[in-house]
Scaffold this active site. Structure first.
Site, PDB file in Angstrom:
ATOM      1  N   GLY A 207      68.441  47.954  -5.081  1.00  0.00           N
ATOM      2  CA  GLY A 207      68.579  47.271  -6.355  1.00  0.00           C
ATOM      3  C   GLY A 207      68.134  45.829  -6.269  1.00  0.00           C
ATOM      4  O   GLY A 207      67.978  45.296  -5.176  1.00  0.00           O
ATOM      5  N   GLY A 210      71.405  40.239  -6.082  1.00  0.00           N
ATOM      6  CA  GLY A 210      72.564  39.754  -6.820  1.00  0.00           C
ATOM      7  C   GLY A 210      73.280  40.786  -7.652  1.00  0.00           C
ATOM      8  O   GLY A 210      74.137  40.455  -8.452  1.00  0.00           O
ATOM      9  N   LYS A 213      75.122  44.626  -4.020  1.00  0.00           N
ATOM     10  CA  LYS A 213      74.949  45.611  -2.951  1.00  0.00           C
ATOM     11  C   LYS A 213      75.844  45.285  -1.758  1.00  0.00           C
ATOM     12  O   LYS A 213      76.574  46.143  -1.262  1.00  0.00           O
ATOM     13  CB  LYS A 213      73.477  45.659  -2.508  1.00  0.00           C
ATOM     14  CG  LYS A 213      72.547  46.115  -3.613  1.00  0.00           C
ATOM     15  CD  LYS A 213      71.107  46.183  -3.141  1.00  0.00           C
ATOM     16  CE  LYS A 213      70.508  44.832  -2.835  1.00  0.00           C
ATOM     17  NZ  LYS A 213      70.443  43.932  -3.993  1.00  0.00           N
ATOM     18  N   THR A 214      75.790  44.021  -1.342  1.00  0.00           N
ATOM     19  CA  THR A 214      76.620  43.614  -0.221  1.00  0.00           C
ATOM     20  C   THR A 214      78.095  43.798  -0.562  1.00  0.00           C
ATOM     21  O   THR A 214      78.879  44.303   0.238  1.00  0.00           O
ATOM     22  CB  THR A 214      76.322  42.146   0.130  1.00  0.00           C
ATOM     23  OG1 THR A 214      74.912  41.984   0.246  1.00  0.00           O
ATOM     24  CG2 THR A 214      76.980  41.754   1.422  1.00  0.00           C
ATOM     25  N   HIS A 432      59.274  49.708 -28.713  1.00  0.00           N
ATOM     26  CA  HIS A 432      58.426  50.443 -27.773  1.00  0.00           C
ATOM     27  C   HIS A 432      59.175  51.655 -27.204  1.00  0.00           C
ATOM     28  O   HIS A 432      58.683  52.777 -27.232  1.00  0.00           O
ATOM     29  CB  HIS A 432      57.992  49.484 -26.657  1.00  0.00           C
ATOM     30  CG  HIS A 432      57.148  50.100 -25.597  1.00  0.00           C
ATOM     31  ND1 HIS A 432      55.797  49.874 -25.496  1.00  0.00           N
ATOM     32  CD2 HIS A 432      57.457  50.921 -24.559  1.00  0.00           C
ATOM     33  CE1 HIS A 432      55.311  50.540 -24.469  1.00  0.00           C
ATOM     34  NE2 HIS A 432      56.306  51.184 -23.866  1.00  0.00           N
ATOM     35  N   GLU A 433      60.376  51.410 -26.733  1.00  0.00           N
ATOM     36  CA  GLU A 433      61.130  52.508 -26.108  1.00  0.00           C
ATOM     37  C   GLU A 433      61.534  53.565 -27.135  1.00  0.00           C
ATOM     38  O   GLU A 433      61.484  54.759 -26.860  1.00  0.00           O
ATOM     39  CB  GLU A 433      62.369  51.981 -25.378  1.00  0.00           C
ATOM     40  CG  GLU A 433      62.067  51.074 -24.182  1.00  0.00           C
ATOM     41  CD  GLU A 433      61.140  51.719 -23.154  1.00  0.00           C
ATOM     42  OE1 GLU A 433      61.167  52.955 -23.001  1.00  0.00           O
ATOM     43  OE2 GLU A 433      60.366  50.978 -22.524  1.00  0.00           O
ATOM     44  N   HIS A 436      58.647  55.887 -27.714  1.00  0.00           N
ATOM     45  CA  HIS A 436      58.574  56.960 -26.715  1.00  0.00           C
ATOM     46  C   HIS A 436      59.559  58.073 -27.061  1.00  0.00           C
ATOM     47  O   HIS A 436      59.236  59.254 -27.015  1.00  0.00           O
ATOM     48  CB  HIS A 436      58.978  56.445 -25.325  1.00  0.00           C
ATOM     49  CG  HIS A 436      57.920  55.653 -24.620  1.00  0.00           C
ATOM     50  ND1 HIS A 436      56.661  56.108 -24.415  1.00  0.00           N
ATOM     51  CD2 HIS A 436      57.976  54.439 -24.026  1.00  0.00           C
ATOM     52  CE1 HIS A 436      55.970  55.201 -23.739  1.00  0.00           C
ATOM     53  NE2 HIS A 436      56.747  54.169 -23.488  1.00  0.00           N
TER      54      HIS A 436
HETATM   55  P1  ADP Z   1      73.232  41.669  -3.427  1.00  0.00           P
HETATM   56  O1  ADP Z   1      73.706  41.991  -2.058  1.00  0.00           O
HETATM   57  O2  ADP Z   1      72.981  42.869  -4.273  1.00  0.00           O
HETATM   58  O3  ADP Z   1      72.077  40.737  -3.466  1.00  0.00           O
HETATM   59  P2  ADP Z   1      75.800  40.464  -3.578  1.00  0.00           P
HETATM   60  O4  ADP Z   1      76.662  41.618  -3.309  1.00  0.00           O
HETATM   61  O5  ADP Z   1      75.560  39.540  -2.451  1.00  0.00           O
HETATM   62  O6  ADP Z   1      74.401  40.920  -4.171  1.00  0.00           O
HETATM   63  O7  ADP Z   1      76.383  39.675  -4.823  1.00  0.00           O
HETATM   64  C1  ADP Z   1      76.607  38.307  -4.786  1.00  0.00           C
HETATM   65  C2  ADP Z   1      77.875  37.972  -5.525  1.00  0.00           C
HETATM   66  O8  ADP Z   1      77.741  38.228  -6.912  1.00  0.00           O
HETATM   67  C3  ADP Z   1      79.043  38.809  -5.082  1.00  0.00           C
HETATM   68  O9  ADP Z   1      79.704  38.238  -4.010  1.00  0.00           O
HETATM   69  C4  ADP Z   1      79.913  38.833  -6.312  1.00  0.00           C
HETATM   70  O10 ADP Z   1      80.675  37.667  -6.401  1.00  0.00           O
HETATM   71  C5  ADP Z   1      78.914  38.797  -7.443  1.00  0.00           C
HETATM   72  N1  ADP Z   1      78.596  40.138  -7.938  1.00  0.00           N
HETATM   73  C6  ADP Z   1      77.389  40.740  -7.878  1.00  0.00           C
HETATM   74  N2  ADP Z   1      77.420  41.949  -8.444  1.00  0.00           N
HETATM   75  C7  ADP Z   1      78.667  42.152  -8.873  1.00  0.00           C
HETATM   76  C8  ADP Z   1      79.328  43.231  -9.552  1.00  0.00           C
HETATM   77  N3  ADP Z   1      78.669  44.354  -9.891  1.00  0.00           N
HETATM   78  N4  ADP Z   1      80.622  43.108  -9.822  1.00  0.00           N
HETATM   79  C9  ADP Z   1      81.286  41.989  -9.495  1.00  0.00           C
HETATM   80  N5  ADP Z   1      80.726  40.946  -8.863  1.00  0.00           N
HETATM   81  C10 ADP Z   1      79.437  40.991  -8.560  1.00  0.00           C
HETATM   82 ZN    ZN Z   2      56.355  52.520 -22.297  1.00  0.00          ZN
HETATM   83 MG    MG Z   3      73.041  41.066  -0.358  1.00  0.00          MG
END
Ligand code: ADP
Ligand code: ZN
Ligand code: MG
Length: 618
Positions: A207, A210, A213-214, A432-433, A436
């Protein structure tokens, strides 16, 4: 959870001390030894030496490279020995001879062997010590020089106060559901292995940056209550060649001891880039390749007997990954962690707004409406910015005005990265969507329209229309293919009808429509004019299935022209069909587009009811 710091490393401590000691010794040796053991003979100016020679006071002279040492005559200086620094003087031997001075070239041996010894031995020692010091920084332990392999993974362990759970993540429901299953595997692996099911080894979170994922990976560990080894892909490959592979080996060794546990490799693309030499991979990066190979070996290597070690990895560039990583038994599951839609954004705002003092007038829903394209990290940042603004203005609580100002600031930043659509763009994407969707709803071939979304997705798409095949299809007939081409052109057709112009957003659609039309003519023999001939050379499949364009057979100029005309004819026909359908259903187009501008996503029964009203073009 909390980061468990390693106990202060006693080995590093010792090495640091020894290092200091040696450096000190070296310094002293160079500074003092020449004085202690070297000549304690008084030095005099060269001119004085010459004067003394001229006055016949000198008995003997030793002429050296760096020093002239001489003894005065007994009767004058009681045989005192003096020294001077030589200057380039060709006259000297003549003068000495004239005065009958005894002279020789070799200087007397210096009693300085300890200094010499130290100046030879100490620098290498210091070098070795520094080397050791750096090698051991990775982790220390009894392995000495082998410690280069120590992984730098941080180990997180449970700590109820700071534990991250699924409650801390919002707006990515599908990903959560998928990962909840992984949690089950970790909690009670017996339940699955008893039936003979194979527990997945690797899960890849994909994805944009931000989106959490982490955070999700940590939440999996938190929910399952298992240790969590976290390392970033870029940390594997560093400084010394060969480190990466050794680190991977060590990481898996440590993890197996702690099973069940999770290994989390962030930024997998740093080591997992395709080896096939795509753009940006110049000349084969051996170090990265070795690391990747080691990772593949380790993932293949651990089996049911090793306890449950699940490898989670994250990347925002899945397309660059080596196909070998995605094969079964490795990262065979991929979980999409995408930017949140309207309701997802509201949920995320709820989480972070709970941590600040909100004013009466704050409307989180309104904020969510104004922030399409924001990822979780942007929203958390938004709440913080708003709180900072309130604090700067000496207010007790955060007001809606603070949020509005914060949104403007962040949007300005994001627009530069072209992740946020302005109002006009959003409107175009909506029509647009829906275009489709309407054409797709009535044309044969393309599957049932299941979802329309104008939330920017993935890296490039601004919106999307999701079609689900209603059954497995192996054969498609000509009308179905034509229907699919018309659906692909539906987006562009809607833009033409509503705005009277087209944007660049349809280029991918056109590409796909044209490809399909060309295949109808050159591969499937569906053209009446050109007949059932295959004009392409068939697929020369390579193993990884990354086949490019089919090269055409050698065809005459006339045939090539005919093919081009047929392709154009098919696409243009489909275009006219799409236009006709949309003109016929213009009111519906308008009303669905208005609705999706509010909700951003339409799916399920609501969507089916709306699409049920589509009429065929007359
Ligand atoms: P990625 O690893 O996808 O780049 P992170 O997990 O590092 O993103 O996200 C950074 C921060 O943003 C997280 O520590 C959290 O505070 C916030 N955050 C991101 N996505 C979410 C979410 N879906 N729900 C709640 N907080 C989120
Ligand atoms: Zn299209
Ligand atoms: Mg990350």
């Amino acid at each position: 959870m909390s980061v468990q710091n390693k106990p202060p490393n006693s080995r590093n401590f010792q090495i640091g001390n020894i290092l200091l000691l040696l450096a000190g010794l070296f310094f002293l040796a160079n500074l003092l030894l020449p004085r202690l053991f070297g000549p304690s003979i008084p030095r005099v100016p060269y001119s004085l030496f010459i004067d003394q020679v001229e006055d016949s006071q000198v008995a003997q002279v030793y002429v050296g490279q760096e020093e002239i040492r001489y003894q005065l005559k007994d009767e004058i200086g009681e045989g005192q020995v003096l020294s001077t620094t030589p200057i380039f003087d060709l006259e000297l031997p003549k003068r000495l001879e004239e005065k009958g001075v005894e002279f020789a070239a070799a200087p007397p041996p210096k009693n300085n062997w300890i200094g010499t010894l130290l100046s030879w031995v100490v620098p290498p020692l210091i070098f070795v010590a520094i080397w050791q010091f750096f090698l051991n920084r990775g982790g220390g332990g009894p392995q000495g020089a082998l410690s280069i392999s120590k992984s730098k993974a941080k180990v997180y362990v449970q700590d109820d106060a700071t534990k991250i759970t699924f409650n801390d993540v919002a707006g990515v429901e599908e990903a959560k559901t998928e990962l909840a299953e992984i949690v089950e595997f970790l909690k009670s692996p017996e339940r699955f292995t008893a039936i003979g099911a194979r527990i997945p080894k690797g899960v890849l979170l994909v994805g944009p940056p931000g989106t959490g994922k982490t955070l999700m990976a940590k939440a999996v560990a938190g929910e399952a209550g298992v240790p969590f080894f976290s390392i970033s892909g870029s940390e594997f490959v560093e400084l010394f060649v060969g480190t990466g592979a050794a680190r991977v080996r060590d990481l898996f060794e440590q993890a197996k001891k702690k099973a069940p546990c999770i290994i989390f490799i962030d930024e997998l693309d740093a080591i997992g880039k395709s080896r096939a030499g795509g753009p940006g991979s110049f000349g084969g990066n051996d170090e990265r390749e070795q690391t990747l190979n080691q990772l593949l070996t380790e993932m293949d290597g651990f089996a049911a007997g090793d306890g449950t070690v699940i490898v989670l990895a994250a990347t925002n560039r899945p397309e660059t990954l080596d196909p070998a990583l995605l094969r079964p038994g490795r990262f065979d599951r991929q979980v999409l962690v995408d930017r949140p839609d309207l309701s997802g954004r509201e949920e995320i705002l709820n989480i972070y707004a709970g941590k600040v003092r909100l004013g009466e007038d704050v409307d989180l829903h309104a904020i969510a409406v104004r922030t399409p394209g924001f990822a979780g990290a942007d929203l958390s940042n938004l709440v913080n910015e708003a709180a900072l603004l309130a604090a700067r203005n000496q207010r007790e609580t955060v007001s809606q005005a603070d949020f509005n100002e914060a949104i403007e600031r962040i949007v300005a930043g994001l627009e530069k990265k072209s992740r946020v659509l302005n109002e006009k763009e959003k409107k175009i994407v909506a029509y647009h969507e829906v275009g489709h969707a309407l054409v797709g709803a009535i044309m044969p071939g393309s599957g049932k329209v299941a979802k329309i979304s104008i939330v920017p997705r993935g890296m490039a798409a601004l919106g999307y229309t999701l079609q689900m095949p209603t059954e497995d299809r192996f054969l498609m007939d000509e009308t179905e293919l034509r229907g699919e081409i018309a659906t692909l052109l539906g987006g562009r057709a809607a833009e033409e009808i509503i705005f009277g112009s087209v944007t660049t957003g349809a280029s991918n659609d056109l590409q796909r429509a044209t490809d399909l039309a060309e295949r109808m003519v050159t591969t499937y023999g569906m053209s009446k004019i050109l007949g059932p001939l295959a004009y392409d050379k068939g697929q020369q499949n390579n193993f990884l299935g990354s086949g490019g364009m089919n090269p055409r057979r050698m065809v005459s100029e006339n045939t090539a022209k005919a093919i081009d005309e047929e392709v154009k004819e098919i696409v243009e026909n489909a275009h006219q069909q799409a236009l006709a359908i949309l003109n016929q259903n213009r009111n519906l187009l308008e009303s669905i587009a208005k609705e999706i501008l509010e909700t951003e996503v339409i799916e399920g029964d609501t969507l089916q009811n709306l699409l049920g009203q589509v009429q065929a073009a007359v």
